[in-house]
Design an enzyme around this catalytic site. Sequence first.
Site, PDB file in Angstrom:
ATOM      1  N   ASP A   1       0.798  -1.234   0.000  1.00 23.12           N
ATOM      2  CA  ASP A   1       0.000   0.000   0.000  1.00 23.12           C
ATOM      3  C   ASP A   1       0.833   1.287   0.000  1.00 23.12           C
ATOM      4  OD1 ASP A   1      -1.684  -2.074   0.724  1.00 23.12           O
ATOM      5  OD2 ASP A   1      -2.306  -1.185   2.614  1.00 23.12           O
TER       6      ASP A   1
ATOM      7  N   GLU B   1     -10.400  -2.694   4.269  1.00 17.76           N
ATOM      8  CA  GLU B   1      -9.108  -2.057   4.516  1.00 17.76           C
ATOM      9  C   GLU B   1      -9.072  -0.680   3.859  1.00 17.76           C
ATOM     10  OE1 GLU B   1      -5.860  -5.539   5.047  1.00 17.76           O
ATOM     11  OE2 GLU B   1      -6.227  -5.016   2.967  1.00 17.76           O
TER      12      GLU B   1
END
Lengths: 506, 506
Positions: free
Chosen positions: A30, A205
């Site tokens: 990420d 998420e």
Amino acid sequence: MSKTECSVEKTGKQYRPSVHFTPPTGFMNDPNGLVFDGTQYHLYYQHNPDAAYSANICWGHAISTDLLSWKDQPIAVPDTIDGQAFTGCAVLDTHNSSGLFAGSHGNNIAALYTRARPGRQTQFLATSRNNGQSFEEYAGNPVLDIESPNFRDPQVVYHEPTRKWVMVIAQVDQHNIGFYASNDLIHWTHLSNFGPAGLPTVNYECPNLIQIRDESGALHWVLFVSINPGSPMGGSVTQYFIGTFDGAVFRPYDAILRLTDFAKDAYALQVWSNMPGGEAVNIAWMGNWQYCQELPTQDWRGAMSLPRSMTLRHDPNGYLRLVQVPRGIESLRHPMLTEQGAYLPADGRREIALPRGKAIEIVIRLTADESRQTDPNASGPVIERFELAFANAEGERLSIGYDAPSTQIWLDRGKLRGFDHPFFTGRFAAPINGAVYSNPRSVDLHLVLDGCAFEIYANEHLETATALVYPERPLDVLRLETTGVGFTIDSLAIYTLDKTMCRETA
Amino acid sequence: MSKTECSVEKTGKQYRPSVHFTPPTGFMNDPNGLVFDGTQYHLYYQHNPDAAYSANICWGHAISTDLLSWKDQPIAVPDTIDGQAFTGCAVLDTHNSSGLFAGSHGNNIAALYTRARPGRQTQFLATSRNNGQSFEEYAGNPVLDIESPNFRDPQVVYHEPTRKWVMVIAQVDQHNIGFYASNDLIHWTHLSNFGPAGLPTVNYECPNLIQIRDESGALHWVLFVSINPGSPMGGSVTQYFIGTFDGAVFRPYDAILRLTDFAKDAYALQVWSNMPGGEAVNIAWMGNWQYCQELPTQDWRGAMSLPRSMTLRHDPNGYLRLVQVPRGIESLRHPMLTEQGAYLPADGRREIALPRGKAIEIVIRLTADESRQTDPNASGPVIERFELAFANAEGERLSIGYDAPSTQIWLDRGKLRGFDHPFFTGRFAAPINGAVYSNPRSVDLHLVLDGCAFEIYANEHLETATALVYPERPLDVLRLETTGVGFTIDSLAIYTLDKTMCRETA
């Protein structure tokens, strides 16, 4: 970074992108801590510098003045005894609301992120007095702890109307996004939860909340929520919701489930904070947890998408949807071929040689001839297609195409032979509605192929596909082919793009 | 139909299913007019008897006493000057609410369907006095006309609490489902609209409303809505919503977007009316408008899924979802292999010969050994997979697998070579949550391979995949393979299934 420094072209498997950001070595997932500090853009990222798989995650760091040429910086947030440094955000605490920047002479960059240890995920605050090079963790951490094993990925925005910091954070197993407020980034009060909404899934998420303008200039609140696994295309996907936010509650306008991408390698989409003029810019991790740790690169794994400017637009079916435009790559262009009004007759074929080892950008707009479907003597379904393929003499093809009768486009990476994995889906598709043009038989495609990173934008950037691609041999020819009907190539521009990212390993 | 009659096995490309319904010749798409008349099940279907593509659509017809052995009947609703006979339903007007069955001595079967001509789609009522063999169109047709070019696919249910017939019908371009009420099947009053909801798309089609029981026995209203194109897997897909219906308005419980299938060949799902005991049974068209008219069969195209009993169950992530179980195929089984507790060590391989030309059913339950992921000396991601493949000596594989660390399953039809099409996606995936078992490393698969028709049920039938498959050569061996970890095959049963459908062409 000088262009000369990057002038050595790689040989062999050219999987390293030259424009897309990749980690110097090791594993990346990420994007984190995206903030513009007034001079530099910061890109932190989930990183294992020691091996090309996920373990001992810290925050890697790079800075840029254009979101394309990135300078590597030291690890900014290490893995510690308190846990791995999971995903989070960075904001400018310009007015020292936290009280932690007394005497600071730089930018007041505050980071909020998840410390993850087995059985417990809590939110940490840290401040940087050296322009984001390193962070000092707040002594009273965690600043938010709900005694949950799966509570992570805080993103913080400043909400002007209520003069509060607002945090969105994933209650991973409960399938909702928690909203919290704070005056000082330290004390957080629960406001509301949003969800479950969208696809049934296992984990929520990486929520991100941002205001984005539509075609009339009106601002809308957009909430991005990444889910994994549970994508209909398999594994990881980013969904988004458009609605109102009053400082306490996010209310979507409708019950529509929107995805940011029609392929499967655009996860954990995050947005930059503190952008001048409120410009909305995202970057997504080009990866999918189904196969990200098995990709056929040995020294590094993980790439970022191009940075993308975001607006909203009503699509021809009436849905308000995200428009993503790759940001700033015009400055890297070297025209290779530019033409207008060329014609490729039915069942025609054309080849254009492509240079190896360079990022290629193609902008093309097509119009199919009148359909033979209207011919009363035609029997059976009419097949009318245009295919554009990055190919090579060994028979590999990365194919993008347009089916005129159904106005759908496809992406086929399944005829590349560099990576075979049971979850590595080959084919993707999206409907294109020609109503954006005066001629409904028209379509536009905007493509960037850069090592293993491939991006498609179509229908005036209403459709985006982000896909990792692994040919066994370089794709050094562009094939344009028609089936069943002639196409006018209203405009075609092919560019090579200056290398902005020099990496030593292929 | 006697079994002897069907005993001749086909050679060559064995694409004709022997248990799944296919048209005698020509093209078939949506199931229509599904009704149990007290003795027989009726299966009408969208049909072009003259060619294997969509044109001049009428209603084909077959009847059965078990939903598996179907007897072909004459065309029931022809293409007429009023337009093609598009999708619709059949109900028993037992109490002659329409007044059109005076003096009838059979079952009062009434059909409601769309007459489609260029620029206008209207709803027609027709009645049958010969047990559904043919229909007489009501003299006052259309019974519902909103002057729309795209308004179709009525389904009618009798709503006991309000003692009214209720119709659901697709307002195709408006992306909603219209609800109408009637006392007599002739005069219809608008009640409400539902939608847009779910995925952004181009067309809404084939709504179906039915009550389905959950695991506690409670009834819920379920609304199925087919959309095309716009499936995240490409093209056509069936979504469904669970909620309340008070006779006027359908209200979903939540904002969750549910799909009936994780592959892409289960469209236009329809349910039988008048089922004894309120049993909920569906059948779907095994097709996708992206490629249904180009499938590699010459004389016929289109198959129906197996009939499936439906219940609802809370999945391990807390979502109330559809459970689909193929209905009645136990009666067709001939055990080929049955075993319990076999063990396949890590990186093991086993082959089982399969007979050609027969439908194969496999019921298997597996448990992976303890993961090596817990080994502190393990470096890198742990790969622990079980693969089950229908294969042949020519290297074709129809692969189904289980990834133990991520508890996901895959379907890979992309290594079959009988059909190559840019929209014919090869790989699909779904998360499996082992929490249905005491051992979270367990998974169950229930597979039926029948010519070109392949169905997967997994996780105690919470996941369904319906896929057309086209091997170039017969798949005559079953391969079981493990990677990285040993698996106990807790139970395995392989059956051949008696042929119920005899068709002359392959």
